[in-house]
Design a protein around this motif. Structure first.
Motif, PDB file in Angstrom:
ATOM      1  N   MET A   1       0.832  -1.209   0.000  1.00  0.00           N
ATOM      2  CA  MET A   1       0.000   0.000   0.000  1.00  0.00           C
ATOM      3  C   MET A   1       0.863   1.254   0.000  1.00  0.00           C
ATOM      4  SD  MET A   1      -2.548   1.483   2.807  1.00  0.00           S
ATOM      5  CE  MET A   1      -1.020   2.063   3.544  1.00  0.00           C
ATOM      6  N   ARG A   2       1.499   1.479  -1.115  1.00  0.00           N
ATOM      7  CA  ARG A   2       2.399   2.614  -1.218  1.00  0.00           C
ATOM      8  C   ARG A   2       1.608   3.899  -1.426  1.00  0.00           C
ATOM      9  NH1 ARG A   2       7.954   3.252  -3.032  1.00  0.00           N
ATOM     10  NH2 ARG A   2       8.103   5.212  -4.139  1.00  0.00           N
ATOM     11  N   LYS A   3       2.051   4.957  -0.737  1.00  0.00           N
ATOM     12  CA  LYS A   3       1.421   6.256  -0.941  1.00  0.00           C
ATOM     13  C   LYS A   3       1.855   6.805  -2.286  1.00  0.00           C
ATOM     14  CE  LYS A   3       2.156   7.096   3.908  1.00  0.00           C
ATOM     15  NZ  LYS A   3       3.312   7.393   4.755  1.00  0.00           N
ATOM     16  N   GLN A   4       0.989   7.515  -2.960  1.00  0.00           N
ATOM     17  CA  GLN A   4       1.393   8.150  -4.198  1.00  0.00           C
ATOM     18  C   GLN A   4       0.768   9.516  -4.348  1.00  0.00           C
ATOM     19  OE1 GLN A   4      -0.350   6.293  -7.738  1.00  0.00           O
ATOM     20  NE2 GLN A   4      -1.351   4.802  -6.427  1.00  0.00           N
ATOM     21  N   LYS A   5       1.488  10.380  -5.058  1.00  0.00           N
ATOM     22  CA  LYS A   5       0.922  11.680  -5.398  1.00  0.00           C
ATOM     23  C   LYS A   5       0.744  11.697  -6.897  1.00  0.00           C
ATOM     24  CE  LYS A   5       1.158  16.603  -5.049  1.00  0.00           C
ATOM     25  NZ  LYS A   5       1.938  17.773  -5.397  1.00  0.00           N
ATOM     26  N   GLU A   6      -0.420  12.097  -7.346  1.00  0.00           N
ATOM     27  CA  GLU A   6      -0.657  12.097  -8.783  1.00  0.00           C
ATOM     28  C   GLU A   6      -1.662  13.162  -9.182  1.00  0.00           C
ATOM     29  OE1 GLU A   6      -2.435   8.279  -9.817  1.00  0.00           O
ATOM     30  OE2 GLU A   6      -4.396   9.137  -9.404  1.00  0.00           O
ATOM     31  N   THR A   7      -1.657  13.462 -10.469  1.00  0.00           N
ATOM     32  CA  THR A   7      -2.691  14.327 -11.015  1.00  0.00           C
ATOM     33  C   THR A   7      -3.805  13.417 -11.489  1.00  0.00           C
ATOM     34  OG1 THR A   7      -1.026  15.919 -11.672  1.00  0.00           O
ATOM     35  CG2 THR A   7      -3.188  16.133 -12.699  1.00  0.00           C
ATOM     36  N   ALA A   8      -4.922  13.464 -10.793  1.00  0.00           N
ATOM     37  CA  ALA A   8      -6.057  12.596 -11.106  1.00  0.00           C
ATOM     38  C   ALA A   8      -7.097  13.406 -11.885  1.00  0.00           C
ATOM     39  CB  ALA A   8      -6.637  12.051  -9.810  1.00  0.00           C
ATOM     40  N   GLY A   9      -8.192  12.747 -12.243  1.00  0.00           N
ATOM     41  CA  GLY A   9      -9.219  13.430 -13.020  1.00  0.00           C
ATOM     42  C   GLY A   9     -10.545  13.473 -12.273  1.00  0.00           C
ATOM     43  N   VAL A  10     -11.211  14.626 -12.355  1.00  0.00           N
ATOM     44  CA  VAL A  10     -12.536  14.744 -11.738  1.00  0.00           C
ATOM     45  C   VAL A  10     -13.559  14.049 -12.637  1.00  0.00           C
ATOM     46  CG1 VAL A  10     -14.338  16.367 -11.004  1.00  0.00           C
ATOM     47  CG2 VAL A  10     -11.917  16.945 -10.676  1.00  0.00           C
ATOM     48  N   LEU A  11     -14.321  13.130 -12.058  1.00  0.00           N
ATOM     49  CA  LEU A  11     -15.359  12.426 -12.820  1.00  0.00           C
ATOM     50  C   LEU A  11     -16.691  13.150 -12.715  1.00  0.00           C
ATOM     51  CD1 LEU A  11     -14.535   8.741 -11.841  1.00  0.00           C
ATOM     52  CD2 LEU A  11     -14.190   9.814 -14.067  1.00  0.00           C
ATOM     53  N   SER A  12     -16.977  13.681 -11.530  1.00  0.00           N
ATOM     54  CA  SER A  12     -18.228  14.416 -11.348  1.00  0.00           C
ATOM     55  C   SER A  12     -18.133  15.241 -10.091  1.00  0.00           C
ATOM     56  CB  SER A  12     -19.403  13.438 -11.216  1.00  0.00           C
ATOM     57  OG  SER A  12     -19.277  12.681 -10.027  1.00  0.00           O
ATOM     58  N   GLN A  13     -18.967  16.243 -10.019  1.00  0.00           N
ATOM     59  CA  GLN A  13     -19.043  17.026  -8.780  1.00  0.00           C
ATOM     60  C   GLN A  13     -20.445  17.589  -8.637  1.00  0.00           C
ATOM     61  OE1 GLN A  13     -16.650  18.868  -5.831  1.00  0.00           O
ATOM     62  NE2 GLN A  13     -16.147  20.295  -7.440  1.00  0.00           N
ATOM     63  N   SER A  14     -20.980  17.520  -7.432  1.00  0.00           N
ATOM     64  CA  SER A  14     -22.291  18.124  -7.189  1.00  0.00           C
ATOM     65  C   SER A  14     -22.357  18.653  -5.766  1.00  0.00           C
ATOM     66  CB  SER A  14     -23.402  17.103  -7.437  1.00  0.00           C
ATOM     67  OG  SER A  14     -23.187  15.965  -6.618  1.00  0.00           O
ATOM     68  N   LYS A  15     -23.256  19.587  -5.559  1.00  0.00           N
ATOM     69  CA  LYS A  15     -23.483  20.147  -4.222  1.00  0.00           C
ATOM     70  C   LYS A  15     -24.631  19.345  -3.628  1.00  0.00           C
ATOM     71  CE  LYS A  15     -24.279  24.667  -2.121  1.00  0.00           C
ATOM     72  NZ  LYS A  15     -24.485  26.097  -2.404  1.00  0.00           N
ATOM     73  N   ILE A  16     -24.419  18.750  -2.452  1.00  0.00           N
ATOM     74  CA  ILE A  16     -25.464  17.878  -1.911  1.00  0.00           C
ATOM     75  C   ILE A  16     -26.134  18.444  -0.655  1.00  0.00           C
ATOM     76  CG2 ILE A  16     -24.579  15.745  -2.956  1.00  0.00           C
ATOM     77  CD1 ILE A  16     -23.310  15.059  -0.230  1.00  0.00           C
ATOM     78  N   ALA A  17     -25.620  19.539  -0.155  1.00  0.00           N
ATOM     79  CA  ALA A  17     -26.232  20.251   0.973  1.00  0.00           C
ATOM     80  C   ALA A  17     -25.553  21.615   0.998  1.00  0.00           C
ATOM     81  CB  ALA A  17     -26.006  19.494   2.288  1.00  0.00           C
ATOM     82  N   PRO A  18     -26.066  22.573   1.762  1.00  0.00           N
ATOM     83  CA  PRO A  18     -25.415  23.886   1.769  1.00  0.00           C
ATOM     84  C   PRO A  18     -23.947  23.782   2.191  1.00  0.00           C
ATOM     85  CG  PRO A  18     -27.545  23.996   2.856  1.00  0.00           C
ATOM     86  CD  PRO A  18     -27.272  22.539   2.608  1.00  0.00           C
ATOM     87  N   GLY A  19     -23.055  24.189   1.300  1.00  0.00           N
ATOM     88  CA  GLY A  19     -21.620  24.154   1.594  1.00  0.00           C
ATOM     89  C   GLY A  19     -20.984  22.774   1.546  1.00  0.00           C
ATOM     90  N   ILE A  20     -21.756  21.740   1.207  1.00  0.00           N
ATOM     91  CA  ILE A  20     -21.235  20.372   1.176  1.00  0.00           C
ATOM     92  C   ILE A  20     -21.181  19.883  -0.279  1.00  0.00           C
ATOM     93  CG2 ILE A  20     -21.509  17.993   2.016  1.00  0.00           C
ATOM     94  CD1 ILE A  20     -21.231  19.863   4.362  1.00  0.00           C
ATOM     95  N   TYR A  21     -20.007  19.415  -0.683  1.00  0.00           N
ATOM     96  CA  TYR A  21     -19.802  18.996  -2.067  1.00  0.00           C
ATOM     97  C   TYR A  21     -19.412  17.522  -2.140  1.00  0.00           C
ATOM     98  CZ  TYR A  21     -20.219  23.824  -3.417  1.00  0.00           C
ATOM     99  OH  TYR A  21     -20.715  25.089  -3.619  1.00  0.00           O
TER     100      TYR A  21
END
Lengths: 257, 303
Positions: A1-21
């Protein structure tokens, strides 16, 4: 379980409550991610230096994507909330130790989440070897992740204003529903975790609680995010443990909160 | 192309090191960086006994930088020698140990213990941490106190010593000269600049310690200026640091007069940064046909 840093891709984003994403990210980190672990998300804005630690809410079945549900708390998270499908997002993980699932084997379990501590409870409920009694607390009836949680166990709600479920907090919900457990897993604000620690001690049962603290490195080097421990910690050799690396999940009796 | 440098008779494969306190003892970053590539690992400060450090919050972000008030939490010299040094010995890199203390005797005790460990190439003496109340900074803000502790440590040290200077002084050249006169083999600068942040909504200090050390790109121009001033004031080598976020910044320090550089707070932003700085320096040398990295030291045009 090696830690890694990477540039990943956003698949989706939505607001599900006030101030909560709610953001799904396609990332190799998902391959080894366990419930209770977290990722660091790095803002693009160069004036913000430090990564934002955010708990893993869910891992996709094929283990190639993960979900974070977070609250906009400042500049960094405000930036993240603007990310759209297809955009890059810089992430590191999986970080921390996660919840000890084996401690639930054959037990009656409370899975407790409060406010922005609810998200990690979802993947935990999903991977737990036994069905849990899920007790979650919110400010009001804008109950995010409730339907997701209901797929994996019976859900008991508490709201501060009484607009849904039991009026009060998660401890009130336990009492109101006369619930019993042999082990507790929890994530939430410090007053809630303190109440859970006291409850677990009174009942003589273990409670695994997930803590948070301001962090800088996320990998155990800077010693920024420590919690006082009851015993001298084996790594630090003082009464302090690193939340990012030795935690974020601790047995409540191990830590002074 | 030759990236090798020498400080007080110790050779380093390249001039890129890690700033104390930002890289643990290397273990935490070894998943991201090939430690064999580094000029040196400079460890987190170690004292004669374990130190618990300050209460939390210990870190806060500010524009272009961060504040920290860790308070030099460390496991003490015994655990450090049993665990951290054997780990670092597995790598082909130099080990520089940062030493902290509350009294002269504390420092001397650690320095003597480290003298028995030949794998440690140099000692960096922390007399400039702004976050511990006793000792430490008290030695680093007055020239006569700095002279005294440098001389005392020098009597007991087997390895060459680097005095790490505080920027929280009126005249950095006075401090640099005092350390040199007392026998310091090298200087490193700058430690963090004392700062403060207030949360206006909660009307509270962002750090439990109220004040903390400012690091990150925000302090780089101050650091470059101080390295330049000190390099003109003394003959001993200087390791420059403060907000290095890439090879360009590192080269700026070299041109100002540093003979090596340390990457600090920006390791938190990019855990692989040290390796990128090394490669970036090599590309710069290639681009400008520079044979020896030492040709860059203090090579800023004066006219």
């Amino acid at each position: 379980m090696r830690k890694q840093k990477e540039t990943a891709g956003v698949l989706s984003q939505s607001k599900i409550a006030p101030g909560i994403y709610d953001m799904w990210i396609e990332t190799g980190i998902a391959a080894d991610a366990r419930p209770g672990q977290f990722i660091c998300v790095y803002p693009r804005d160069k004036s913000t230096l430090l990564p934002r630690p955010i708990s893993i809410c869910e891992v996709r079945e094929d283990r190639r994507a993960l979900r974070i549900v977070y609250r906009v708390a400042g500049q960094g998270t405000a930036e993240f909330s603007g990310y759209r499908e297809g955009e890059p997002v810089s992430v590191m993980g999986p970080l921390g130790n996660g919840f000890p699932l084996e401690a639930a084997e054959g037990k009656r379990v409370f899975l407790m989440g409060g406010g922005i501590g609810v998200p990690p409870i979802l993947e935990l409920a999903k991977e737990l070897p036994v069905p849990g009694q899920i007790i979650v607390g919110y400010r009001d009836d804008r109950l995010f992740l409730k339907e997701d949680l209901e797929k994996y166990g019976r859900v008991y709600i508490a709201t501060e204003d009484g607009s849904a479920g039991t009026r009060g907090n998660v401890m009130d919900a336990i009492a109101a529903n006369d619930l019993q457990a042999d082990v507790i897993f929890a994530c939430g604000p410090m007053p809630m975790l303190r109440a859970i620690k006291a409850y677990a001690q009174e009942k003589g049962i273990p409670a695994y609680i997930s803590l948070e603290e301001h962090m800088a490195c996320g990998v155990g080097a800077c010693l920024g995010c420590v919690v006082k421990t009851a015993q001298v910690h084996h790594h630090t050799n003082v009464n302090n443990a690193r939340i990012c690396t030795d935690g974020p999940v601790f047995e409540a009796g191990e830590v002074e909160i | 192309m030759n990236t090798q440098i020498t400080i007080a008779g110790v050779t380093f494969k390249n001039p890129v090191m890690t700033a104390s306190g930002t890289f643990g003892s290397g273990m935490e970053y070894s998943e991201f960086v090939d430690l064999n590539q580094l000029g040196a690992v400079v460890t987190k400060g170690v004292a004669n006994v374990p130190w618990p450090g300050n209460p939390v919050p210990r870190v806060a972000e500010v524009y272009g930088g961060m504040l920290n008030a860790i308070g030099l939490q460390n496991p003490g010299i015994d655990v450090f020698l049993e665990r951290d040094i054997p780990f670092l010995k597995r790598f082909d890199t130099r080990i520089i140990v940062n030493v902290c203390g509350k009294t002269v005797e504390d420092y001397v005790e650690v320095v003597e213990r480290l003298g028995e460990e030949p794998a440690v190439s140099m000692l960096e003496i922390n007399v400039s941490c702004p976050n511990v109340k006793e000792g430490a900074i008290a030695f680093g803000q007055k020239a006569d106190a700095l002279y005294g502790i440098t001389q005392e440590i020098k009597k007991h040290a087997r390895q060459p010593i680097i005095m790490k200077l505080s920027p929280n002084v009126t005249d950095i050249t006075e401090m640099a000269r005092a350390a040199e006169a007392a026998g310091a083999d090298a200087l490193s600068m700058i430690n963090t600049i004392t700062g403060m942040k207030i949360d206006i909504h909660r009307r509270r200090f962002a750090l439990a310690n109220k004040t903390g050390g400012l690091s990150g790109p925000a302090i780089k121009p101050v650091a470059v200026r101080m390295v330049y001033q000190a390099a003109r004031a003394v003959k001993i080598p200087i390791i420059g640091m403060g907000g290095i976020a890439g090879a360009e910044d590192a080269i700026e320090f070299l041109l100002a007069g540093a003979c090596a550089v340390s990457v600090g707070a920006m390791n938190f932003t990019d855990p692989c940064l040290t390796e990128k700085v090394i490669k970036g320096i090599e590309s710069y040398m290639e681009q400008y046909h520079i044979e020896n990295v030492t040709d860059l030291i203090g090579a800023v045009e004066e006219s």
